[in-house]
Design an enzyme around this catalytic site. Structure first.
Site, short mmCIF file in Angstrom:
data_model
loop_
_atom_site.label_atom_id
_atom_site.label_comp_id
_atom_site.label_asym_id
_atom_site.label_seq_id
_atom_site.Cartn_x
_atom_site.Cartn_y
_atom_site.Cartn_z
N SER A 200 -2.81 -1.01 1.59
CA SER A 200 -1.25 -1.27 2.33
C SER A 200 -1.25 -0.98 3.51
CB SER A 200 -0.57 -0.09 1.34
OG SER A 200 -1.11 1.36 1.61
N LYS A 201 -2.06 -0.64 4.36
CA LYS A 201 -1.94 -0.08 5.74
C LYS A 201 -1.66 -1.21 6.72
CE LYS A 201 -1.81 4.10 4.53
NZ LYS A 201 -2.94 4.46 3.71
N HIS A 202 -1.35 -0.83 8.04
CA HIS A 202 -1.00 -1.79 9.03
C HIS A 202 -2.21 -2.74 9.26
CE1 HIS A 202 1.63 1.47 9.82
NE2 HIS A 202 2.29 0.84 10.31
#
Ligand SMILES: Cc1ncc(COP(=O)(O)O)c(C=O)c1O
Length: 415
Positions: A200-202
């Site tokens: 889910s991270k950048h």
């Protein structure tokens, strides 16, 4: 209220929006495949013989302008590497924010140190620097500063306090890739910066993490060895100098990381652009987007806002349920409707067998009953904050749909 999707009305968002959970909301493509192909063709999937982890570390260190980056298997592993480096005595205290992921706490417990939860600021939901000093005792060794939702914490004040008490500062940047505090990148202000590359991270490598630092040796140990079995690889033969796990990132993760890192600036800017647009579209509604400190740049892991329960006929939870029914990927409260100490691992000391360690250490000082309201500001935030999953593939049209759906729900429930 009858027209709400939750009451069998027509759904506001008719086709699903891009999500971080699959290709619709992630920027994964030929660049990653090319890198992965090189690794497969090389036959070296481990950092020991491959080149990709080293390249990824070099690229990350260059982007952040630091001397050292150590690639690891997750954000939790990055934080555990940091705490292993600190080498606390069992029972030493480490101050943490109660609004964070369990990945910030597991490493503290695993090293038999005691997490001390310091309440957050009611607006930013980051550590409240005005209260921070009151949590420091002679046993405090470090502060783990989470930049929550991608919003920089009050680093000047935190560093001043840390210096006054000779405390080590670990920045948890798992949600804050390229976030800026007064012209400096979050992760380079404290002594160590820890990142996550979870789905889910950048940027993502599926799972993965990175520790960055300007020194490789403190507290009598080398940082890199803290994720490598305490093994000094530069010496010939085998040696294990201290207890440390194996948290190596694989070459496959690093290959994806190299390609993802090249896109990071654009992906973060895309998140920011659309998040600001949503804020603009919500201005006429009685909702309060989480504010960002002046002279800082937040990078929107989630898009978050508060609903004032006094203005609506239903609870914030009912609002979130109605938003989900309209097609928005959101939930109430991070890390849930209770701060992180409200989960059994901490509240009921579900740690090592039935020992309750480290909380039961003879000389450990206990902060209090974790089931009680230790951090009232954080508790309130968990019950009122709406978190919308965000990603770089959302565009203006998607944001307009999200805004219309929020407006529909809020108007239906306003007094
Ligand atoms: C603030 C924070 N810290 C630590 C972590 C742990 O990272 P990982 O899930 O990669 O272990 C996360 C992940 O969600 C996080 O958001």
């Amino acid at each position: 209220m009858k027209n709400l999707a939750i009451n069998n009305g027509e759904k506001s968002i008719k086709t699903s929006l891009p999500t971080f959970r699959d290709a619709t909301g992630r920027s994964l493509g030929s660049e990653e495949i090319e890198q992965l192909t090189e690794v497969i063709n090389s036959g070296s999937l481990s950092f020991l013989s491959g080149a990709k982890s080293k390249e990824f570390e070099r690229d990350f260190a260059n982007l952040y302008g630091v001397k050292l980056a150590v690639a690891v298997s997750s954000g939790t592993a990055a934080l555990h590497t940091a705490i292993t480096y600190l080498n606390p005595e069992p029972g030493d205290e480490i101050i943490v924010a109660p609004i964070t992921d369990m990945g910030s706490i597991i490493p503290i417990l695993a090293q038999l140190a005691i997490p001390v939860f310091a309440d957050v600021d009611g607006e930013t939901q980051n550590l409240d620097s005005a209260k921070l000093e009151s949590y420091i005792t002679p046993r405090t060794r470090a502060i783990v500063v989470t930049h929550i939702y991608g919003n920089p914490a009050d680093m000047d004040a935190i560093m001043t306090i840390a210096e006054r008490h000779n405390l080590f500062v670990i920045e948890d940047c798992a949600q804050a890739h390229l976030a800026m505090y007064k012209g400096r990148l979050c992760g380079t202000i404290g002594h160590l910066g820890c990142f996550s590359f979870q789905q889910s991270k950048h940027m993502t490598t599926g799972d993965g993490g990175m520790v960055i630092a300007n020194d490789n040796e403190r507290f009598g140990r080398e940082l890199r060895q803290c994720s490598d079995k305490g093994w000094p690889r530069n010496k010939s033969g085998r040696d294990h100098l201290f207890l440390a796990p194996n948290y190596h990132m694989t070459e496959l993760q690093a290959a994806v990381g190299i390609a993802q890192l090249r896109k990071l600036v654009d992906m973060v800017e895309a998140r920011r652009r659309t998040a600001f647009y949503l804020t603009e579209l919500l201005t006429s509604l009685p909702v309060r987007p989480t504010p960002i400190l002046p002279e800082t740049k937040g990078t929107f892991f989630f898009y978050t806002f508060r609903v004032d329960p006094g203005l609506l006929k239903v609870s914030p939870m009912e609002v979130v349920k109605a938003m989900v029914a309209e097609g928005i990927d959101c939930f109430l409260g991070y890390p849930g409707q209770v701060p992180i100490y409200g989960y059994p691992v901490i509240k009921d000391a579900k740690t090592f067998g039935t020992s309750g360690l480290p909380f039961t250490l003879r000389d450990a000082r206990l902060q209090g009953d974790f089931s009680a309201s230790l951090c009232p500001v954080a508790e309130k935030a968990c019950k009122e904050t709406v978190c919308i999953w965000w990603n770089e593939r959302l565009d203006r049209n998607h944001v307009e749909q999200i805004a219309r759906a929020i407006e529909k729900v809020i108007h239906a429930y306003l007094y």
